[in-house]
Design an enzyme around this catalytic site. Structure first.
Site, PDB file in Angstrom:
ATOM      1  N   GLU A  62      -9.143   4.225  -2.373  1.00  0.00           N
ATOM      2  CA  GLU A  62      -7.873   4.025  -3.079  1.00  0.00           C
ATOM      3  C   GLU A  62      -8.093   3.381  -4.449  1.00  0.00           C
ATOM      4  OE1 GLU A  62      -4.550   2.431  -0.960  1.00  0.00           O
ATOM      5  OE2 GLU A  62      -5.321   3.048   1.005  1.00  0.00           O
ATOM      6  N   GLN A  86      -4.210   2.092  15.033  1.00  0.00           N
ATOM      7  CA  GLN A  86      -3.101   2.617  14.229  1.00  0.00           C
ATOM      8  C   GLN A  86      -2.275   3.648  15.001  1.00  0.00           C
ATOM      9  OE1 GLN A  86      -4.465   4.293  10.515  1.00  0.00           O
ATOM     10  NE2 GLN A  86      -2.400   4.693   9.741  1.00  0.00           N
ATOM     11  N   HIS A 106      -4.177  13.645   1.011  1.00  0.00           N
ATOM     12  CA  HIS A 106      -4.352  12.762   2.169  1.00  0.00           C
ATOM     13  C   HIS A 106      -3.100  12.800   3.053  1.00  0.00           C
ATOM     14  CE1 HIS A 106      -5.471   9.207   4.518  1.00  0.00           C
ATOM     15  NE2 HIS A 106      -4.306   8.688   4.238  1.00  0.00           N
ATOM     16  N   LYS A 120      -4.514  -2.337   9.868  1.00  0.00           N
ATOM     17  CA  LYS A 120      -4.814  -2.463   8.441  1.00  0.00           C
ATOM     18  C   LYS A 120      -4.973  -3.907   7.986  1.00  0.00           C
ATOM     19  CE  LYS A 120      -3.677   1.954   7.288  1.00  0.00           C
ATOM     20  NZ  LYS A 120      -4.436   2.851   6.420  1.00  0.00           N
ATOM     21  N   ASP A 163      -8.993   0.335   1.807  1.00  0.00           N
ATOM     22  CA  ASP A 163      -8.037  -0.074   2.836  1.00  0.00           C
ATOM     23  C   ASP A 163      -8.637   0.265   4.206  1.00  0.00           C
ATOM     24  OD1 ASP A 163      -5.738  -0.662   4.285  1.00  0.00           O
ATOM     25  OD2 ASP A 163      -4.797   1.267   3.856  1.00  0.00           O
ATOM     26  N   GLU A 219     -10.671   3.834   3.405  1.00  0.00           N
ATOM     27  CA  GLU A 219      -9.755   4.641   2.600  1.00  0.00           C
ATOM     28  C   GLU A 219     -10.085   4.417   1.135  1.00  0.00           C
ATOM     29  OE1 GLU A 219      -5.649   3.901   3.800  1.00  0.00           O
ATOM     30  OE2 GLU A 219      -5.859   5.436   5.366  1.00  0.00           O
ATOM     31  N   ARG A 241      -8.313   3.381  13.186  1.00  0.00           N
ATOM     32  CA  ARG A 241      -7.451   4.538  13.490  1.00  0.00           C
ATOM     33  C   ARG A 241      -6.937   4.527  14.926  1.00  0.00           C
ATOM     34  NH1 ARG A 241      -6.037   5.626   8.499  1.00  0.00           N
ATOM     35  NH2 ARG A 241      -7.791   6.274   7.201  1.00  0.00           N
ATOM     36  N   ASP A 284       0.832  -1.196   0.000  1.00  0.00           N
ATOM     37  CA  ASP A 284       0.000   0.000   0.000  1.00  0.00           C
ATOM     38  C   ASP A 284       0.872   1.253   0.000  1.00  0.00           C
ATOM     39  OD1 ASP A 284      -2.401   1.361  -0.072  1.00  0.00           O
ATOM     40  OD2 ASP A 284      -2.605   1.443   2.105  1.00  0.00           O
ATOM     41  N   GLU A 304     -10.122  12.276   7.811  1.00  0.00           N
ATOM     42  CA  GLU A 304     -10.097  13.623   7.237  1.00  0.00           C
ATOM     43  C   GLU A 304     -11.470  14.292   7.311  1.00  0.00           C
ATOM     44  OE1 GLU A 304      -8.169  11.408   3.902  1.00  0.00           O
ATOM     45  OE2 GLU A 304      -7.405  13.417   3.419  1.00  0.00           O
ATOM     46  N   THR A 323      -9.007  -5.901   3.580  1.00  0.00           N
ATOM     47  CA  THR A 323      -8.975  -4.910   2.513  1.00  0.00           C
ATOM     48  C   THR A 323      -9.993  -5.395   1.478  1.00  0.00           C
ATOM     49  OG1 THR A 323      -6.638  -4.444   2.866  1.00  0.00           O
ATOM     50  CG2 THR A 323      -7.541  -3.842   0.704  1.00  0.00           C
TER      51      THR A 323
END
Ligand code: MN
Length: 440
Positions: free
Chosen positions: A214, A253, A147, A266, A246, A212, A250, A140, A387, A270
Site C-alpha cells: 500500500e 479476517q 485488489h 489487521k 498492512d 498488503e 486472512r 485504511d 491474490e 502495520t
C-alpha cells in the site's frame, strides 16, 4: 498538493554530499523528512541525503536558517514531525529550498557547510529511524481497484465489486497504536480462525499471515470538527507519502469480518517506511487520474475537481519482494513478488481526504491513511498473497525451491517505491521491511 516545479527539482543540481549522486533513493531532488537518533543521541528531525542524514536541529543551532525555513526547522527539531506537518506547505517548501541550496555542490555556502559537516551530517547506517509522527488516527482505504475486484472474485461475487465501490472511497478506521517503522519485527498474531473444514473456530496463531502493498499518506494541517475539507482544497492537507504494509491475518479476517470490517486481522501491526516523501518532491511525478472505464459513474460533485482529475494522481512504481530462510541460505537475492504502480488507484488522495471529512470528521497533523492494496491488472502485480496464491490454493514456488501460500516465520517482506520520469532525477521511498517472528 503543491505541484510547483522549482530549482529543487533541477536535474542538473548535484550535492557536495558525494553519496547523493546517482543514489537510487535519496538524491538531492528528494530530501525526505524523518525522525532519527544519531548514535548516542536523542530523536530529532532529519532529511535523507544519499547515505547520510542532515540533522535539522544541528543546522538550526548552527544558524543556517531564517524566515519560513527557520520556522519549519524549529518545528522539526523535536521527537516528532507533527508540529512541522501542522504548518502546511509554505514553510515546508521553504525548508526544502533552503536545505537544497545548503547541500548544492554549486551553493554559495558550500565551504562553510563542508566545515560543519561533522556536526550536521550523520552516516545513516549509524542512525536509528523512528516513526516520523505520533499517529493520532489511521484509516485504511480500499482504492486499489484490481485488489478489490480480486477479493470479490475469490468470494464468487458477480459482479466482483459491490455496487457502492465506484461511488464511495471505501475505508475502515484501523489501529494507530500498532503502526511500526520499517525494520521492526512482526509477531504472528493469535486469533479465532476456522481451520480446514472445521465449522467451529479454534484459537491459535494465524496460519494465513499476509502482506498488503500500500501507499501511505501523511496528513498535514488538520480540519476542525464539523468543517469538511472541500475537494479543491483537499490536496493541501497532504504532507507527503510513504510505503505501508498492512499485515493481514486472512484466516482471522474471514471469520471475524461478518458483518463488520477488519478488526484483529489487521490491528496487530502495520509497517511504514520511515521517510516522508514530501508533496513537493513528488510534484514532477503527478499525472492525470486515469479516465474511468465507459459506463462507470462520474464521481459525485463533492469528490470531483477538475485540477485534481488533471494532476491529482501519481506515477510511482511499487514493488513487493520476499526474503526467506531458503533464499538466504542459498545466498540468493530477495525475490520479487509484485511490480505495480500507483496508477491503479481508483480514487485520488484528495478524494480520500474530501470523503473522509465530508461528514465533518476532523483530521489532525500526523494522521495516516493507507491507500488499500495496490495490485496491478495481472498476477505479476498482485500485492498480497491472498491474490498471488488464490487464497492459498495455488502456492508459489520460489527460486529457492520453497513453496509459499502465505508468510512463514523467518520470512522478510520488503516494499520499495520509485518515481521516474524522463528529464527528471528519479527518487525512491527507502525501504519498508519486516520479518515475521513466531507467535508468542
Ligand atoms: Mn489494507
Amino acid at each position: 498538493m503543491n505541484n510547483a516545479i522549482d530549482e529543487t527539482h533541477d536535474p542538473a543540481r548535484t550535492s557536495w554530499v558525494a553519496s547523493a549522486q546517482g543514489h537510487g533513493e535519496f538524491p538531492i531532488q528528494n530530501l525526505p523528512l524523518g525522525i532519527f537518533s544519531p548514535a548516542g543521541g536523542t530523536p530529532r528531525g532529519g532529511i535523507a541525503i544519499g547515505n547520510s542524514i542532515f540533522d535539522l536541529k544541528a543546522a538550526l543551532d548552527a544558524g543556517l536558517f531564517s524566515g519560513e525555513a527557520e520556522r519549519a526547522a524549529q518545528a522539526a527539531a523535536g521527537a516528532t514531525l507533527n508540529p512541522l506537518l501542522a504548518l502546511g506547505s509554505t514553510p515546508r517548501r521553504a525548508l526544502r529550498r533552503r536545505v537544497s541550496a545548503l547541500l548544492d555542490a554549486a551553493g554559495a555556502e558550500r565551504a562553510k557547510l563542508e566545515a560543519l559537516a561533522n556536526k550536521i551530517l550523520h552516516d545513516a547506517a549509524d542512525c536509528t529511524l523512528h516513526l516520523p509522527a505520533a499517529i493520532g488516527a489511521y484509516t485504511d482505504f480500499f482504492a486499489g481497484i484490481y485488489h478489490a475486484e480480486n477479493a470479490g472474485k475469490r468470494q464468487k461475487k458477480d459482479p466482483p465489486l459491490t455496487p457502492n465501490y465506484k461511488y464511495v472511497p471505501v475505508a475502515y478506521h484501523s489501529r494507530a497504536s500498532s503502526v511500526l517503522v520499517s525494520g521492526a519485527p512482526v509477531r504472528r498474531p493469535h486469533g479465532q480462525r476456522l481451520l480446514g473444514t472445521d465449522t467451529t473456530p479454534s484459537f491459535g496463531p494465524s496460519v494465513k499471515l499476509d502482506f498488503e502493498l500500500e501507499l501511505g499518506v501523511w496528513i498535514g494541517p488538520g480540519n476542525a470538527l464539523g468543517e469538511p475539507v472541500p475537494i479543491a482544497r483537499a490536496g493541501e492537507r497532504v504532507a507527503g507519502l510513504c510505503l505501508l504494509n498492512d499485515w493481514s491475518a486472512r484466516d482471522v479476517q474471514r471469520w471475524e469480518s461478518q458483518p463488520l470490517g477488519p478488526f484483529l486481522a489487521k490491528n496487530f501491526t502495520t509497517t511504514v517506511s520511515g521517510w516522508i516523501i514530501t508533496a513537493e518532491a513528488l510534484a514532477p511525478f503527478r499525472i492525470a487520474q486515469p479516465p474511468r472505464p465507459a459506463g462507470d459513474p462520474a464521481p459525485l460533485d463533492y469528490l470531483f475537481d477538475e485540477a485534481d482529475q488533471r494532476s491529482g494522481a501519481f506515477d510511482i512504481e511499487l514493488e513487493a519482494l520476499i526474503m526467506t530462510p531458503g533464499l538466504r541460505e542459498k545466498k540468493l537475492s530477495p525475490q520479487r513478488l509484485a511490480l505495480s504502480n500507483t496508477r491503479h488507484l481508483y480514487w485520488t488522495v484528495a478524494q480520500m481526504v474530501a470523503h473522509h471529512t465530508c461528514g465533518g470528521c476532523n483530521l489532525a497533523a500526523g494522521d495516516l491513511f493507507g491507500s488499500g492494496t495496490i495490485s496491478g491488472p495481472d498476477r505479476s502485480g498482485y500485492g498480497s498473497f491472498a491474490e498471488l496464491s488464490s487464497e492459498g490454493m495455488q502456492p508459489l514456488t520460489l527460486v529457492s525451491g520453497e513453496r509459499r501460500a502465505f508468510l512463514e516465520d523467518g520470512d522478510e517482506l520488503l516494499l520499495r517505491a520509485h518515481a521516474r520520469r524522463d528529464g527528471c532525477v528519479a527518487i525512491g521511498f527507502g525501504e519498508c521491511r519486516g520479518t515475521i517472528v513466531a507467535a508468542a
